[in-house]
Design a protein around this motif. Sequence first.
Motif, mmCIF file in Angstrom:
data_model
loop_
_atom_site.group_PDB
_atom_site.id
_atom_site.type_symbol
_atom_site.label_atom_id
_atom_site.label_comp_id
_atom_site.label_asym_id
_atom_site.label_seq_id
_atom_site.Cartn_x
_atom_site.Cartn_y
_atom_site.Cartn_z
ATOM 1 N N GLY A 39 30.258 40.997 41.246
ATOM 2 C CA GLY A 39 30.833 39.918 40.462
ATOM 3 C C GLY A 39 29.793 39.316 39.549
ATOM 4 O O GLY A 39 28.593 39.339 39.844
ATOM 5 N N PHE A 74 33.425 31.803 38.295
ATOM 6 C CA PHE A 74 33.674 33.242 38.201
ATOM 7 C C PHE A 74 33.813 33.652 36.735
ATOM 8 O O PHE A 74 34.448 32.957 35.941
ATOM 9 C CB PHE A 74 34.963 33.564 38.953
ATOM 10 C CG PHE A 74 35.468 34.963 38.753
ATOM 11 C CD1 PHE A 74 36.540 35.216 37.904
ATOM 12 C CD2 PHE A 74 34.878 36.028 39.414
ATOM 13 C CE1 PHE A 74 37.020 36.495 37.721
ATOM 14 C CE2 PHE A 74 35.355 37.321 39.237
ATOM 15 C CZ PHE A 74 36.428 37.545 38.388
ATOM 16 N N ALA A 97 34.588 40.621 37.634
ATOM 17 C CA ALA A 97 34.283 41.404 38.826
ATOM 18 C C ALA A 97 34.725 42.839 38.598
ATOM 19 O O ALA A 97 35.637 43.114 37.814
ATOM 20 C CB ALA A 97 34.973 40.820 40.063
ATOM 21 N N ASP A 154 38.355 42.525 36.771
ATOM 22 C CA ASP A 154 39.034 41.239 36.703
ATOM 23 C C ASP A 154 38.187 40.303 35.864
ATOM 24 O O ASP A 154 36.951 40.374 35.905
ATOM 25 C CB ASP A 154 39.212 40.673 38.119
ATOM 26 C CG ASP A 154 40.036 39.411 38.154
ATOM 27 O OD1 ASP A 154 39.848 38.605 39.095
ATOM 28 O OD2 ASP A 154 40.888 39.206 37.259
ATOM 29 N N TYR A 155 38.838 39.431 35.108
ATOM 30 C CA TYR A 155 38.124 38.526 34.218
ATOM 31 C C TYR A 155 38.713 37.126 34.295
ATOM 32 O O TYR A 155 39.922 36.948 34.440
ATOM 33 C CB TYR A 155 38.222 39.012 32.762
ATOM 34 C CG TYR A 155 37.636 40.380 32.540
ATOM 35 C CD1 TYR A 155 38.428 41.515 32.621
ATOM 36 C CD2 TYR A 155 36.281 40.542 32.266
ATOM 37 C CE1 TYR A 155 37.904 42.781 32.430
ATOM 38 C CE2 TYR A 155 35.738 41.796 32.072
ATOM 39 C CZ TYR A 155 36.558 42.915 32.160
ATOM 40 O OH TYR A 155 36.012 44.163 31.976
ATOM 41 N N ALA A 156 37.851 36.155 34.137
ATOM 42 C CA ALA A 156 38.327 34.790 33.966
ATOM 43 C C ALA A 156 39.061 34.707 32.626
ATOM 44 O O ALA A 156 38.729 35.411 31.671
ATOM 45 C CB ALA A 156 37.156 33.818 33.982
ATOM 46 N N TYR A 187 36.548 39.837 44.806
ATOM 47 C CA TYR A 187 36.663 38.402 45.037
ATOM 48 C C TYR A 187 36.343 37.625 43.775
ATOM 49 O O TYR A 187 35.483 38.021 42.993
ATOM 50 C CB TYR A 187 35.684 37.955 46.121
ATOM 51 C CG TYR A 187 35.930 38.546 47.485
ATOM 52 C CD1 TYR A 187 34.916 39.261 48.137
ATOM 53 C CD2 TYR A 187 37.130 38.385 48.149
ATOM 54 C CE1 TYR A 187 35.109 39.797 49.392
ATOM 55 C CE2 TYR A 187 37.340 38.917 49.407
ATOM 56 C CZ TYR A 187 36.325 39.626 50.023
ATOM 57 O OH TYR A 187 36.520 40.156 51.264
ATOM 58 N N ARG A 188 36.990 36.487 43.635
ATOM 59 C CA ARG A 188 36.652 35.529 42.579
ATOM 60 C C ARG A 188 35.852 34.357 43.133
ATOM 61 O O ARG A 188 35.428 33.504 42.374
ATOM 62 C CB ARG A 188 37.920 34.997 41.914
ATOM 63 C CG ARG A 188 38.625 35.966 40.985
ATOM 64 C CD ARG A 188 39.733 35.277 40.254
ATOM 65 N NE ARG A 188 40.210 36.054 39.106
ATOM 66 C CZ ARG A 188 40.742 35.519 38.023
ATOM 67 N NH1 ARG A 188 40.886 34.218 37.925
ATOM 68 N NH2 ARG A 188 41.149 36.289 37.037
#
Length: 126
Positions: free
Chosen positions: A35, A47, A50, A59-61, A107-108
């Motif tokens: 991450g 975050f 990840a 995965d992105y904010a 995980y975030r």
Amino acid sequence: QVQLVESGGGLVQAGGSLRLSCAASGRTFSGYVVGWFRQRPGKEREFVAAINWSGGSTDYADSVKGRFTVSRDNIKNMVNLQMNSLKPEDTAVYYCAAVYLPGSMWYRIAVKYDYWGQGTQVTVSS
């Protein structure tokens, strides 16, 4: 044990790009989720992105989606964060973190990660 070292931070003008790298040592990187988090002045660590152990899931904010891209090379034990169209609000210390989690999950939440790098400063001027 996994040791993580970030590099690639620096000063860039708004609209510019930077590429952060996270190099792992100590054991094979395969099987580890990585991450990226950042901590802006006066703010909690948040975050950013990840990538699962294989690189098949990312995965992105919302704040960076469409501008940042995370990728990995398990042979080189390296994870990269390509940051484009940078904004002054992206100014922060950026950290990479890792946790052993083979599969398609990630995980975030920062506390879920076991290993952390020392951080690299990114400053975006307006």
